[in-house]
Design a protein around this motif. Sequence first.
Motif, PDB file in Angstrom:
ATOM      1  N   ARG A 174       5.850  -8.027  10.871  1.00 34.71           N
ATOM      2  CA  ARG A 174       6.286  -6.646  10.704  1.00 34.71           C
ATOM      3  C   ARG A 174       6.866  -6.066  11.980  1.00 34.71           C
ATOM      4  O   ARG A 174       7.865  -5.336  11.958  1.00 34.71           O
ATOM      5  N   GLN A 175       6.244  -6.369  13.110  1.00 29.52           N
ATOM      6  CA  GLN A 175       6.673  -5.780  14.377  1.00 29.52           C
ATOM      7  C   GLN A 175       8.103  -6.175  14.721  1.00 29.52           C
ATOM      8  O   GLN A 175       8.936  -5.327  15.036  1.00 29.52           O
ATOM      9  N   TYR A 260       7.823  -3.615   3.491  1.00 26.72           N
ATOM     10  CA  TYR A 260       6.591  -3.831   4.250  1.00 26.72           C
ATOM     11  C   TYR A 260       6.846  -3.786   5.755  1.00 26.72           C
ATOM     12  O   TYR A 260       5.990  -3.332   6.521  1.00 26.72           O
ATOM     13  N   ASP A 264       5.251   2.457   8.138  1.00 26.87           N
ATOM     14  CA  ASP A 264       4.028   2.639   8.917  1.00 26.87           C
ATOM     15  C   ASP A 264       2.830   2.730   7.983  1.00 26.87           C
ATOM     16  O   ASP A 264       1.710   2.372   8.356  1.00 26.87           O
ATOM     17  N   GLY A 282      -0.525  -7.234   6.859  1.00 33.85           N
ATOM     18  CA  GLY A 282      -1.211  -6.294   7.740  1.00 33.85           C
ATOM     19  C   GLY A 282      -0.633  -4.893   7.705  1.00 33.85           C
ATOM     20  O   GLY A 282      -0.468  -4.257   8.748  1.00 33.85           O
ATOM     21  N   LEU A 283      -0.363  -4.397   6.502  1.00 36.14           N
ATOM     22  CA  LEU A 283       0.231  -3.069   6.349  1.00 36.14           C
ATOM     23  C   LEU A 283      -0.820  -2.070   5.883  1.00 36.14           C
ATOM     24  O   LEU A 283      -1.420  -2.250   4.821  1.00 36.14           O
ATOM     25  N   PRO A 284      -1.075  -0.995   6.633  1.00 32.42           N
ATOM     26  CA  PRO A 284      -1.995   0.049   6.169  1.00 32.42           C
ATOM     27  C   PRO A 284      -1.475   0.658   4.864  1.00 32.42           C
ATOM     28  O   PRO A 284      -0.264   0.812   4.679  1.00 32.42           O
ATOM     29  N   GLY A 309      -8.904  -1.517   5.600  1.00 28.12           N
ATOM     30  CA  GLY A 309      -7.463  -1.733   5.631  1.00 28.12           C
ATOM     31  C   GLY A 309      -6.673  -0.808   4.735  1.00 28.12           C
ATOM     32  O   GLY A 309      -5.446  -0.746   4.819  1.00 28.12           O
ATOM     33  N   GLN A 338      -3.265   1.339  13.419  1.00 30.73           N
ATOM     34  CA  GLN A 338      -3.385   0.020  14.028  1.00 30.73           C
ATOM     35  C   GLN A 338      -4.695  -0.647  13.619  1.00 30.73           C
ATOM     36  O   GLN A 338      -4.725  -1.858  13.331  1.00 30.73           O
ATOM     37  N   SER A 341      -4.290  -1.813  10.109  1.00 34.89           N
ATOM     38  CA  SER A 341      -3.417  -2.987  10.060  1.00 34.89           C
ATOM     39  C   SER A 341      -4.185  -4.256  10.378  1.00 34.89           C
ATOM     40  O   SER A 341      -4.074  -5.277   9.674  1.00 34.89           O
ATOM     41  N   HIS A 345      -4.904  -7.350   7.790  1.00 31.20           N
ATOM     42  CA  HIS A 345      -4.408  -8.684   8.121  1.00 31.20           C
ATOM     43  C   HIS A 345      -5.537  -9.714   8.130  1.00 31.20           C
ATOM     44  O   HIS A 345      -5.340 -10.882   7.763  1.00 31.20           O
TER      45      HIS A 345
END
Length: 369
Positions: A174-175, A260, A264, A282-284, A309, A338, A341, A345
């Motif tokens: 994602r980053q 995704y 945020d 790992g997406l909130p 999560g 964070q 996330s 994940h």
Amino acid sequence: MNTSEPSVVLAGGGTAGHVSPLLAIAGAVVEAAPAARILAVGTAAGMETRLVPAAGYELATIGRVPLPRRPSLDLLKLPFKFAAAVRQAAGIIDGAKADVVVGVGGYVSTPMYIAAKLRRVPIVIHEANARPGLANRVGARLAERVAVAFKDTQLPGARWVGMPMRREIATLDRQSSRSAARRRLGLAPEEPTLIVTGGSSGALSINRTIAAALPELAAAGIQVLHITGRNKALRDAEGQLLTAPGYHQVEYVDGMQDVYAAADLLLARAGAATVCEVAAVGLPSVLVPLPHGNGEQALNAASLVEAGGAVLVRDGDFSARWVTDELVPLLKNPARLQQMSAAAHGLGIRDADARMAQLVLEATGEEHR
């Protein structure tokens, strides 16, 4: 049984929740056994009629035989319709010279399971939901191998493998993908970003709440990508598409990996695929389970919510006030996002397609490693 070129028949359809894992399993089988022959089986009215050919696979169809909800003439006709569907299924299995039948649930799966058992063809099942559907509860008693997406799903002999999903999602970073994804979706690169989706069919109650909360979201400097569902675009009193600062609405996005990566925070229903995919990447998320049915969506979300999560909100409690009081502060809290996330994940399974392919090929007598 032809194990050097296994013939794999995959049954399921109706919604993306069935078709997507079916296609992921098919892709992983072909990757593990390039000579495998793939045939998908669905109905003539489901999403599979579009998605399966688009993925490059052949589709066969059988009659849709839903179970009537109350006593009626349709209930009297059910045994005859079901017998006809089993005959159709048997013909498909014979024509494909199937070495294995793989079912993911839905109306077409039960006739395929019965026909496969009658033809002594091995059956492999994948159940996507925490609470199994009727087709897979029946099929699990006939199958050689049963796999589930959620650890606590109650089916005889079940193995926890996770949810088969597209590789573009399972391998998403994602980053590193965020900037390009936001550009493709027409979003500003640095604004706090909420993406809303009710799934392929949309979600009327979610759409209405977001429309009512747009002034508060705009005032908070939050940009919103709202995926309304096909033919569910939001309009103002004059019939024009609803607009607001930072608000973008589309009916559909082809490629959820961009969604995704860009978000945020995701606001969505708690379908099995959504829950498993947000964990994998790992997406909130804020999850609003469907208020009807057998309660499976709340069960789907339970482990992700318990781990921190995701946030769960009942459909009846999801209001513009809830958005203002709960969702906006969450989106403005990077530290909590964070933490969510990382928690999501940690629950994600990113190789379920390969695990399923292994089970399928084992059932044919050909194990590929």
